[in-house]
Design a protein around this motif. Structure first.
Motif, PDB file in Angstrom:
ATOM      1  N   HIS A 260      10.550  13.192  10.825  1.00 24.05           N
ATOM      2  CA  HIS A 260      10.215  13.483  12.225  1.00 24.05           C
ATOM      3  C   HIS A 260      10.054  12.185  13.022  1.00 24.05           C
ATOM      4  N   LEU A 261       9.412  11.180  12.415  1.00 21.23           N
ATOM      5  CA  LEU A 261       9.255   9.893  13.079  1.00 21.23           C
ATOM      6  C   LEU A 261      10.605   9.202  13.292  1.00 21.23           C
ATOM      7  N   GLN A 262      11.495   9.271  12.272  1.00 22.13           N
ATOM      8  CA  GLN A 262      12.791   8.597  12.380  1.00 22.13           C
ATOM      9  C   GLN A 262      13.651   9.192  13.489  1.00 22.13           C
ATOM     10  N   GLU A 263      13.400  10.434  13.824  1.00 21.13           N
ATOM     11  CA  GLU A 263      14.184  11.076  14.881  1.00 21.13           C
ATOM     12  C   GLU A 263      13.620  10.791  16.271  1.00 21.13           C
ATOM     13  N   GLN A 264      12.489  10.079  16.340  1.00 25.25           N
ATOM     14  CA  GLN A 264      11.900   9.722  17.632  1.00 25.25           C
ATOM     15  C   GLN A 264      12.499   8.400  18.132  1.00 25.25           C
ATOM     16  N   GLN A 265      12.344   8.149  19.409  1.00 29.39           N
ATOM     17  CA  GLN A 265      12.789   6.893  20.007  1.00 29.39           C
ATOM     18  C   GLN A 265      11.720   5.821  19.765  1.00 29.39           C
ATOM     19  N   LEU A 266      11.973   4.952  18.773  1.00 23.06           N
ATOM     20  CA  LEU A 266      11.011   3.907  18.414  1.00 23.06           C
ATOM     21  C   LEU A 266      11.617   2.542  18.660  1.00 23.06           C
ATOM     22  N   ASP A 267      10.752   1.535  18.865  1.00 24.03           N
ATOM     23  CA  ASP A 267      11.265   0.174  19.019  1.00 24.03           C
ATOM     24  C   ASP A 267      11.701  -0.364  17.657  1.00 24.03           C
ATOM     25  N   GLY A 268      12.295  -1.535  17.662  1.00 23.93           N
ATOM     26  CA  GLY A 268      12.910  -2.062  16.436  1.00 23.93           C
ATOM     27  C   GLY A 268      11.940  -2.233  15.287  1.00 23.93           C
ATOM     28  N   GLU A 269      10.776  -2.840  15.544  1.00 20.79           N
ATOM     29  CA  GLU A 269       9.812  -3.085  14.481  1.00 20.79           C
ATOM     30  C   GLU A 269       9.248  -1.786  13.933  1.00 20.79           C
ATOM     31  N   GLN A 271      10.762   1.094  13.975  1.00 25.47           N
ATOM     32  CA  GLN A 271      11.837   1.764  13.238  1.00 25.47           C
ATOM     33  C   GLN A 271      11.968   1.170  11.838  1.00 25.47           C
ATOM     34  N   ARG A 272      11.849  -0.172  11.725  1.00 27.02           N
ATOM     35  CA  ARG A 272      11.947  -0.815  10.413  1.00 27.02           C
ATOM     36  C   ARG A 272      10.760  -0.406   9.532  1.00 27.02           C
ATOM     37  N   THR A 273       9.566  -0.308  10.137  1.00 24.86           N
ATOM     38  CA  THR A 273       8.386   0.112   9.370  1.00 24.86           C
ATOM     39  C   THR A 273       8.553   1.535   8.836  1.00 24.86           C
ATOM     40  N   VAL A 274       9.059   2.424   9.688  1.00 20.29           N
ATOM     41  CA  VAL A 274       9.281   3.799   9.254  1.00 20.29           C
ATOM     42  C   VAL A 274      10.339   3.847   8.155  1.00 20.29           C
ATOM     43  N   ALA A 275      11.370   3.008   8.271  1.00 26.55           N
ATOM     44  CA  ALA A 275      12.419   2.983   7.235  1.00 26.55           C
ATOM     45  C   ALA A 275      11.846   2.518   5.900  1.00 26.55           C
ATOM     46  N   ARG A 276      10.991   1.458   5.942  1.00 24.55           N
ATOM     47  CA  ARG A 276      10.377   0.997   4.692  1.00 24.55           C
ATOM     48  C   ARG A 276       9.446   2.057   4.126  1.00 24.55           C
ATOM     49  N   LEU A 277       8.737   2.765   5.005  1.00 27.91           N
ATOM     50  CA  LEU A 277       7.885   3.854   4.552  1.00 27.91           C
ATOM     51  C   LEU A 277       8.722   4.951   3.882  1.00 27.91           C
ATOM     52  N   GLY A 278       9.890   5.225   4.455  1.00 30.90           N
ATOM     53  CA  GLY A 278      10.781   6.209   3.841  1.00 30.90           C
ATOM     54  C   GLY A 278      11.263   5.762   2.474  1.00 30.90           C
ATOM     55  N   ASP A 279      11.615   4.472   2.343  1.00 33.06           N
ATOM     56  CA  ASP A 279      12.049   3.960   1.035  1.00 33.06           C
ATOM     57  C   ASP A 279      10.937   4.087   0.005  1.00 33.06           C
ATOM     58  N   SER A 280       9.714   3.742   0.391  1.00 34.84           N
ATOM     59  CA  SER A 280       8.587   3.840  -0.538  1.00 34.84           C
ATOM     60  C   SER A 280       8.339   5.284  -0.950  1.00 34.84           C
ATOM     61  N   THR A 281       8.472   6.198  -0.009  1.00 32.30           N
ATOM     62  CA  THR A 281       8.261   7.610  -0.328  1.00 32.30           C
ATOM     63  C   THR A 281       9.336   8.116  -1.272  1.00 32.30           C
ATOM     64  N   GLN A 282      10.575   7.688  -1.064  1.00 30.27           N
ATOM     65  CA  GLN A 282      11.650   8.106  -1.974  1.00 30.27           C
ATOM     66  C   GLN A 282      11.442   7.529  -3.367  1.00 30.27           C
ATOM     67  N   LEU A 283      10.916   6.301  -3.443  1.00 23.45           N
ATOM     68  CA  LEU A 283      10.589   5.717  -4.746  1.00 23.45           C
ATOM     69  C   LEU A 283       9.498   6.529  -5.430  1.00 23.45           C
ATOM     70  N   LEU A 284       8.473   6.912  -4.681  1.00 30.44           N
ATOM     71  CA  LEU A 284       7.415   7.746  -5.237  1.00 30.44           C
ATOM     72  C   LEU A 284       7.973   9.078  -5.706  1.00 30.44           C
ATOM     73  N   GLN A 285       8.896   9.645  -4.964  1.00 27.85           N
ATOM     74  CA  GLN A 285       9.516  10.906  -5.358  1.00 27.85           C
ATOM     75  C   GLN A 285      10.289  10.742  -6.667  1.00 27.85           C
ATOM     76  N   ALA A 286      11.018   9.634  -6.806  1.00 25.07           N
ATOM     77  CA  ALA A 286      11.767   9.397  -8.036  1.00 25.07           C
ATOM     78  C   ALA A 286      10.833   9.265  -9.232  1.00 25.07           C
ATOM     79  N   MET A 287       9.707   8.553  -9.052  1.00 21.72           N
ATOM     80  CA  MET A 287       8.733   8.419 -10.137  1.00 21.72           C
ATOM     81  C   MET A 287       8.145   9.772 -10.507  1.00 21.72           C
ATOM     82  N   LEU A 288       7.830  10.560  -9.496  1.00 23.76           N
ATOM     83  CA  LEU A 288       7.252  11.876  -9.753  1.00 23.76           C
ATOM     84  C   LEU A 288       8.241  12.777 -10.486  1.00 23.76           C
ATOM     85  N   ASN A 289       9.497  12.742 -10.087  1.00 19.24           N
ATOM     86  CA  ASN A 289      10.516  13.543 -10.770  1.00 19.24           C
ATOM     87  C   ASN A 289      10.666  13.126 -12.226  1.00 19.24           C
ATOM     88  N   SER A 290      10.554  11.834 -12.489  1.00 15.61           N
ATOM     89  CA  SER A 290      10.657  11.360 -13.864  1.00 15.61           C
ATOM     90  C   SER A 290       9.504  11.881 -14.704  1.00 15.61           C
TER      91      SER A 290
END
Length: 600
Positions: A260-269, A271-290
């Motif tokens: 939901h945040l990534q689909e909003q109009q955010l400034d560059g910094e 947007q990068r913070t949200v992207a890193r947050l998304g990467d961390s969440t996907q990493l957590l998801q991969a660990m949980l699936n394992s």
């Protein structure tokens, strides 16, 4: 039905059984374990009933025949009567004593001992009568040795009963010899031989029961250790499964909020913070699936669903999903597979296996090229994941399949996983029973291969090109008892153009949907109250409140739920749901609902 020879030992752990070792020399355990051991001996005695009964009857009939031939008729009539009486006692004792579970062990051993003593005294009586009558053939007491050997070892009596019976027989025979006027020299000679035989037999029965008690104790220790290991394994698996299930709820909400945040109009910094947050969440998801995969595989919850499918397009889809990650790391990802090959396997398990092999190569091999190679090997296809990276030492090629093992991650940085990928591969290989192996040398890359049965080629229509999903328009009912997950899904669905009717329980949904008209329904499986999500949808359909497309969104991965959802014609989405998949599923259901309305 004959009971198990293991006996009915109480559920005691290893320390209690180890404490019983001090009772071995005196052939006595503490009462609960002694009772179980007596039952164990009783069952073992019953297991020999056919051998004991048949041999006793055959020998008795044989001696009766010899009495009839060699003894004078006036003496034979007495010996035959005695032997018939002994045969009747033997048959009764065998019938009564060999019924574990219906006759207490103490009564069974007492009856078997009475039968043993009666048989021995009967033989002693026949021998002394034959000697007193001065029959023309030489009469020895060899038959008595045979009876003593049978009572001490063949009958499987406890040592105390076997020794008591044996000495009663020996003393009874010597008394009979004295009463019939046997010469002192014969009495002394027979006494020495029979007494020595009884002493050695008594020692033998002591050692025999000692070994039986030791064996029983070892069996119970093994059983207690097995029960403890099972309890620990179940506890560990239950903990992992529960933790994984409970963690899926907030993770599911996190992914939806981030999207939901990534689909909003955010400034560059931002947007990068949200992207890193998304990467961390996907990493957590991969660990949980394992963690969830290893727990489900370790307790046999996974059953392969085999079918034939075309290999080349399937491998292409697998590698496409990893292309972005490989390019960010500067790794070229290739597939070498003939176009018309098919395999017969479980698509999900085989994908998990090869994806873990690929992730291992991308994360840990320090490679610039990772390639999937497919070659034919008789009735199997060998699928190999090959890299040109740093390779593996021979000693490490087995160790890398152990849980939580990472060779080149001493700091345990989470961007390289948690060390469960190859352990999951090993369990999948054991489940599928596929030949596999690793070929590697230090500095020369590695080749992880698996051989999969050849399947039938499936002629399929060309897959349509996936178009971008437009904004959606429709009414969506959302039933979710977790407030954070409910708010996350409601916000995301609303941002996609849907009108969302959110309910916190099944009762709220039943009441609210009577007045609200919705196109599709999304429900969690575990809801507060008497109804779960599946039962709620069934009740809505039965009452005519809602009959459109529906999906279960759940963190429960039980196979029974998969089958129940299929029979109820429901989509099944596992938390945490990727936003792209959620959007695609909701859009497909809205289109299906629209076609149903148009057709009506």
């Amino acid at each position: 039905m004959q009971e198990s020879a293991r006996g009915s030992a109480p559920p005691i752990d290893e320390p209690a059984f180890l404490a019983e070792e001090r009772g071995l020399k005196r052939l006595r355990f503490s009462k609960p374990i002694e009772d179980a051991f007596q039952h164990y001996l009783h069952v073992k005695m019953a297991s020999r009933v056919v051998v004991v009964a048949s041999s006793s009857i055959i020998f008795m009939l044989l001696f009766m025949w010899l009495d009839h031939i060699y003894l004078p008729p006036e003496l034979a009539q007495y010996t035959l009567s005695i032997r018939l009486f002994g045969l009747a006692v033997i048959c009764f004792a065998v019938w009564y004593a060999n019924r574990p579970g219906r006759v207490p062990p103490a009564h069974a051993f007492a009856m078997a001992t009475v039968g043993y003593i009666c048989t021995g005294l009967m033989v002693a009586m026949v021998i002394t009568m034959a000697r007193a009558a001065e029959v023309p053939i030489r009469v020895t007491h060899d038959g008595l040795y045979l009876v003593l050997l049978s009572g001490m070892f063949l009958l499987a009596l406890p040592m105390r009963q076997a020794v008591l019976g044996s000495w009663v027989i020996v003393l009874g025979y010597l008394l009979a010899e004295r009463l019939t006027g046997a010469p002192p020299s014969m009495l002394i000679s027979d006494g020495i031989f029979l007494s020595n035989f009884a002493v050695m037999g008594s020692l033998g029965t002591y050692l025999y029961e000692y070994m039986q008690r030791r064996a029983y104790l070892n069996e119970q220790l093994l059983e207690a250790a097995r029960r403890r290991a099972e309890r620990e394994s179940q506890s560990k698996t239950h903990f992992l499964a529960t933790a994984s299930h409970d963690l899926r709820q907030p993770l599911h909400a996190m992914l939806l909020f981030i999207q939901h945040l990534q689909e909003q109009q955010l400034d560059g910094e931002a947007q990068r913070t949200v992207a890193r947050l998304g990467d961390s969440t996907q990493l957590l998801q991969a660990m949980l699936n394992s963690l969830l995969d290893i727990s489900r595989l370790s307790v046999g919850m996974v059953r392969p669903q085999l079918r034939s499918f075309n290999l080349a397009p399937w491998l292409q889809r697998l590698t496409v999903s990893l292309d972005d990650y490989a390019q960010r790391r500067g790794i070229r990802l290739e597939v070498e597979c003939a176009p018309y090959l098919a395999v017969r396997s479980d698509t999900l398990l085989l994908e998990r296996l090869l994806r873990n092999y690929l992730n291992n190569a991308l994360l840990h091999a320090d490679a610039t090229l990772v390639r999937i190679e497919v070659t034919r090997n008789e009735d199997r296809l060998r699928i190999a994941v090959v890299d040109n990276g740093c390779g593996l030492a021979e000693d490490d090629q087995e160790r890398i399949f152990e849980e939580f093992t990472q060779l080149r991650n001493p700091a345990r940085t989470l961007d390289k996983g948690v060390g469960l990928g190859l352990s999951i591969c090993r369990q999948i290989l054991h489940l599928l029973e596929y030949p596999s192996g690793v070929i590697s040398r230090l500095g020369e890359g590695a080749r992880f291969w698996v051989e999969v049965p050849v399947g039938e080629w499936q002629k399929l229509p060309d897959e349509p090109r996936q178009a971008a999903v437009p904004n959606m328009h429709g009414q969506v009912a959302l039933i979710e008892n977790d407030r954070v997950s409910r708010e996350a899904m409601q916000a995301l669905l609303s941002s996609w153009g849907c009108v969302v009717w959110a309910f916190a329980s099944a009762d709220e949904a039943l009441a609210g949907l009577e007045t609200a008209s919705v196109d599709v329904l999304l429900s969690d499986y575990r809801l507060e109250g008497e109804l779960n999500g599946l039962e709620l949808i069934r009740q809505l359909r039965e009452q005519g409140i809602f009959g459109g497309p529906a999906a279960l969104v759940t963190a429960d991965t039980a196979e029974e739920l998969v089958e129940a959802a299929r029979l109820a014609d429901l989509q099944l989405l596992y938390k945490p749901v990727l936003p792209a998949r959620l959007r695609r599923v909701v859009n497909d259901m809205l289109q299906l609902a629209s076609r149903s309305v148009s057709g009506a």
